[in-house]
Design an enzyme around this catalytic site. Structure first.
Site, short mmCIF file in Angstrom:
data_model
loop_
_atom_site.label_atom_id
_atom_site.label_comp_id
_atom_site.label_asym_id
_atom_site.label_seq_id
_atom_site.Cartn_x
_atom_site.Cartn_y
_atom_site.Cartn_z
N LYS A 22 0.83 -1.21 0.00
CA LYS A 22 0.00 0.00 0.00
C LYS A 22 0.86 1.26 0.00
O LYS A 22 0.64 2.17 -0.81
CB LYS A 22 -0.90 0.01 1.24
CG LYS A 22 -1.57 1.36 1.50
CD LYS A 22 -2.47 1.34 2.70
CE LYS A 22 -1.83 1.58 4.04
NZ LYS A 22 -1.58 3.00 4.37
N ASN A 23 1.83 1.31 0.91
CA ASN A 23 2.57 2.56 1.09
C ASN A 23 3.63 2.81 0.01
O ASN A 23 4.28 3.86 0.01
CB ASN A 23 3.17 2.63 2.49
CG ASN A 23 2.09 2.81 3.54
OD1 ASN A 23 0.95 3.13 3.20
ND2 ASN A 23 2.43 2.62 4.80
N CYS A 122 -5.49 12.81 12.90
CA CYS A 122 -6.12 11.52 12.64
C CYS A 122 -6.05 10.67 13.89
O CYS A 122 -5.49 11.09 14.90
CB CYS A 122 -5.52 10.84 11.42
SG CYS A 122 -4.12 9.84 11.77
N ARG A 127 -0.17 14.44 13.17
CA ARG A 127 0.37 14.26 11.82
C ARG A 127 0.35 15.53 10.96
O ARG A 127 -0.31 15.57 9.92
CB ARG A 127 -0.34 13.10 11.12
CG ARG A 127 -0.27 11.82 11.93
CD ARG A 127 -0.92 10.67 11.25
NE ARG A 127 -0.16 10.17 10.13
CZ ARG A 127 -0.57 9.19 9.35
NH1 ARG A 127 -1.73 8.61 9.56
NH2 ARG A 127 0.17 8.77 8.34
N ASP A 310 4.21 0.65 12.09
CA ASP A 310 3.10 -0.08 11.48
C ASP A 310 3.06 -1.55 11.89
O ASP A 310 2.12 -2.26 11.54
CB ASP A 310 3.16 0.03 9.95
CG ASP A 310 2.83 1.44 9.47
OD1 ASP A 310 2.33 2.24 10.26
OD2 ASP A 310 3.10 1.73 8.28
N ARG A 402 -8.68 -0.81 4.36
CA ARG A 402 -7.88 0.28 3.76
C ARG A 402 -6.52 -0.25 3.32
O ARG A 402 -5.96 0.26 2.35
CB ARG A 402 -7.64 1.40 4.79
CG ARG A 402 -8.88 2.18 5.10
CD ARG A 402 -8.53 3.34 5.97
NE ARG A 402 -7.54 4.21 5.31
CZ ARG A 402 -7.14 5.36 5.78
NH1 ARG A 402 -7.64 5.81 6.92
NH2 ARG A 402 -6.26 6.08 5.13
N1 EPU Z 1 5.64 14.77 11.01
C1 EPU Z 1 5.61 16.12 11.30
N2 EPU Z 1 5.58 16.99 10.25
C2 EPU Z 1 5.56 16.59 8.95
C3 EPU Z 1 5.59 15.21 8.67
C4 EPU Z 1 5.62 14.32 9.72
O1 EPU Z 1 5.62 16.52 12.46
O2 EPU Z 1 5.51 17.44 8.05
C5 EPU Z 1 5.71 13.80 12.13
C6 EPU Z 1 4.46 12.93 12.23
O3 EPU Z 1 3.44 13.57 12.95
C7 EPU Z 1 5.02 11.70 12.91
C8 EPU Z 1 6.42 11.58 12.32
O4 EPU Z 1 6.74 12.88 11.84
O5 EPU Z 1 5.09 11.89 14.28
C9 EPU Z 1 6.61 10.58 11.20
O6 EPU Z 1 5.54 10.68 10.29
P1 EPU Z 1 5.69 10.39 8.72
O7 EPU Z 1 5.57 11.66 7.98
O8 EPU Z 1 6.88 9.54 8.48
O9 EPU Z 1 4.38 9.53 8.46
P2 EPU Z 1 3.55 9.52 7.12
O10 EPU Z 1 4.47 9.75 6.00
O11 EPU Z 1 2.36 10.40 7.26
C10 EPU Z 1 3.83 7.00 6.56
C11 EPU Z 1 2.94 5.83 6.33
C12 EPU Z 1 2.31 5.41 7.67
C13 EPU Z 1 3.45 5.06 8.63
C14 EPU Z 1 4.40 6.24 8.77
C15 EPU Z 1 5.63 5.96 9.63
C16 EPU Z 1 2.20 6.16 4.06
C17 EPU Z 1 1.10 6.47 3.12
N3 EPU Z 1 1.90 6.19 5.36
O12 EPU Z 1 3.02 8.04 7.09
O13 EPU Z 1 1.53 4.28 7.42
O14 EPU Z 1 2.93 4.73 9.89
O15 EPU Z 1 4.87 6.65 7.47
O16 EPU Z 1 6.34 4.90 9.11
O17 EPU Z 1 3.30 5.85 3.65
C18 EPU Z 1 -0.22 2.73 7.78
O18 EPU Z 1 0.07 2.20 6.70
O19 EPU Z 1 -1.02 2.21 8.61
C19 EPU Z 1 0.37 4.03 8.13
C20 EPU Z 1 -0.15 4.83 9.05
#
Ligand code: EPU
Length: 426
Positions: A22-23, A122, A127, A310, A402
């Site tokens: 998915k990711n 969320c 996030r 995850d 999802r």
């Molecule tokens: N963060 C910030 N500011 C930003 C971006 C991130 O503060 O601009 C913080 C987030 O709040 C969090 C941390 O940085 O505390 C890491 O978040 P990240 O941005 O890495 O998460 P994401 O990119 O939104 C992806 C996956 C998630 C997975 C996380 C961590 C996708 C579509 N989603 O989310 O997947 O948990 O990386 O590995 O790639 C899932 O599949 O169930 C899922 C939630």
């Protein structure tokens, strides 16, 4: 809203095949916005989130054709983004899937403008997307937040050096996609090293992008004027694979998890080995054998190559029935312990102190009615339900849909008693 009814207690055996990730699929679908030529993707999993992304791209003007359904149920898609009509990601879609924000970088890079709804908080945490915005601004974009939308404009993005404040997966992906069409060189420091970032980079390189260092914490992107078409196979889902491994670790049994790639899930494998599970890796996948109650283990979630957040809920379900006490620290998201209360309803003994859960393993769980709160929490509850004596019903299974492709069918094929109870909304 559908729910799962699980009769626990059966050991699992046989073979299960992991779907496309998915990711990885979500950002790679967005990469089609970077070129007017066709992007042909295979091993695209059939998931609700992929459906949402296809809907978003289609309403922006991307033509999406399902070329063939592969024998394993995965789709091959052909996407053509040559006549975009609507450079916007509306609130209605972004609120159902945060990954919609991944259209921002590519849209801005190719068309010079984008209007994307700001995702809200969320279930698992706040996030924010400030790092995505900061990086695009460093590349010269003018960005305003107006009426809940990110409004971004740039004649042409310019290469820049970006150091993200924390490791962010979709942040790295958005900035990498923006930088491929920027003028000059972009350096992303503190970049996410997740395998999904590497899969996206591989696809972009096939489209003609010049990217070095994907998979390390410094990614260097030399901008090009245009990208072409490409064919790409989406990598296997390491979280789905890890979920099946945990299911067998908890129930006992012997299962070949086809397409599971040890390279992408080292930290999970290490924990399962500590728990006493036997794992053997081959080109086909990973075979998991478990004949006794797991032993307790401790872990902290961390960016790759650390243990994936995850996988936290699924490993917690294993720890719930392990011999001894496990300590689990969640360091990525501030509210990712919502499965704890539900696991307690099944008899688990878990205390939460801030970001740490203390799991005192019990010899057995007992079935109950529980509620899924987010995608990976649901997977943890499914594992617990497979172990619990009697019947477990898991409500709100749409969370699971999802990110897991026909999970109940796959589990049934390896001996689990799981049925989906379909309920139409009243
Ligand atoms: N963060 C910030 N500011 C930003 C971006 C991130 O503060 O601009 C913080 C987030 O709040 C969090 C941390 O940085 O505390 C890491 O978040 P990240 O941005 O890495 O998460 P994401 O990119 O939104 C992806 C996956 C998630 C997975 C996380 C961590 C996708 C579509 N989603 O989310 O997947 O948990 O990386 O590995 O790639 C899932 O599949 O169930 C899922 C939630």
């Amino acid at each position: 809203m559908d729910r799962f009814r699980i009769t626990g207690g059966a050991a699992l055996s046989g073979e299960v095949t992991v779907s496309g990730a998915k990711n990885a699929a979500l950002p790679i679908l967005c990469a089609s916005l970077l070129s007017a030529e066709p992007l042909v993707l295979s091993n695209v999993p059939r998931l609700r989130d992929v459906g949402t992304m296809k809907k978003l791209l289609a309403q922006m003007g991307t033509r999406i054709e399902t070329m063939q359904m592969q024998p394993d149920g995965q789709e091959q898609l052909r996407l053509v983004s040559d006549a975009m009509t609507h450079l916007q990601a509306p609130y209605e879609l972004v609120k159902t899937m945060r990954a919609s924000v991944l259209v921002l970088g590519p849209m801005l890079a190719r068309f010079g403008e984008a209007l994307v709804s700001l995702p809200g908080g969320c279930a698992i945490g706040q996030r924010p997307v400030d790092q995505h915005i900061k990086g695009l601004a460093a590349m010269g974009a003018e960005i305003q937040i107006e009426h809940g939308y990110i409004k971004a404009q740039a004649k042409r993005l310019r290469g820049a050096r970006i150091v993200t404040d924390m490791v962010t997966v979709t942040g790295t992906e958005n900035l990498m996609m923006a930088a491929v069409l920027a003028e000059g060189t972009t350096v992303i420091d503190n970049a996410a090293r997740e395998p999904e970032v590497v899969d996206l980079a591989d696809c972009l390189i096939k489209m003609g992008a010049r990217i070095e260092g994907a998979g390390t914490d410094r990614i260097v992107i030399h901008g090009v004027d245009r990208l072409g078409g490409a064919q790409h196979q989406v990598m296997a889902d390491r979280i789905e694979a890890g979920t099946f491994l945990c299911a067998v670790a908890a129930t006992g049994g012997d299962v070949m998890v086809r397409h599971a790639s040890a390279q992408t899930m080292g930290a999970t494998l290490e924990k399962l080995r500590e728990a006493g599970v036997l794992l053997s890796e081959s080109n086909e996948g990973i075979r998991v054998t478990a004949h006794s109650r797991p032993k307790a283990f401790n872990f902290r979630t961390a960016p790759f190559p650390g243990l994936a957040t995850d996988m936290q809920a699924q490993l917690m379900a294993v720890a719930a029935i392990a011999q001894g006490t496990s300590i689990i620290a969640e360091t990525i998201f501030e509210n990712r312990f919502m499965h704890v209360q539900e696991l307690r309803r099944l008899g688990a003994q878990i205390e939460v102190d801030g970001h740490t859960a203390i799991v005192q393993g019990v010899p057995a769980l007992s079935g109950a009615r529980v509620m899924a709160t987010d995608l990976r929490a649901s997977a943890g509850l499914v594992i617990a339900g497979l172990v619990a004596s009697g019947e477990t019903e898991i409500d709100r299974i749409y969370h699971l849909d999802r990110g897991y492709d026909r999970m109940e069918e796959k589990l049934r094929a390896i001996g689990a008693q799981v049925t989906r109870i379909e309920e139409t909304a009243t």
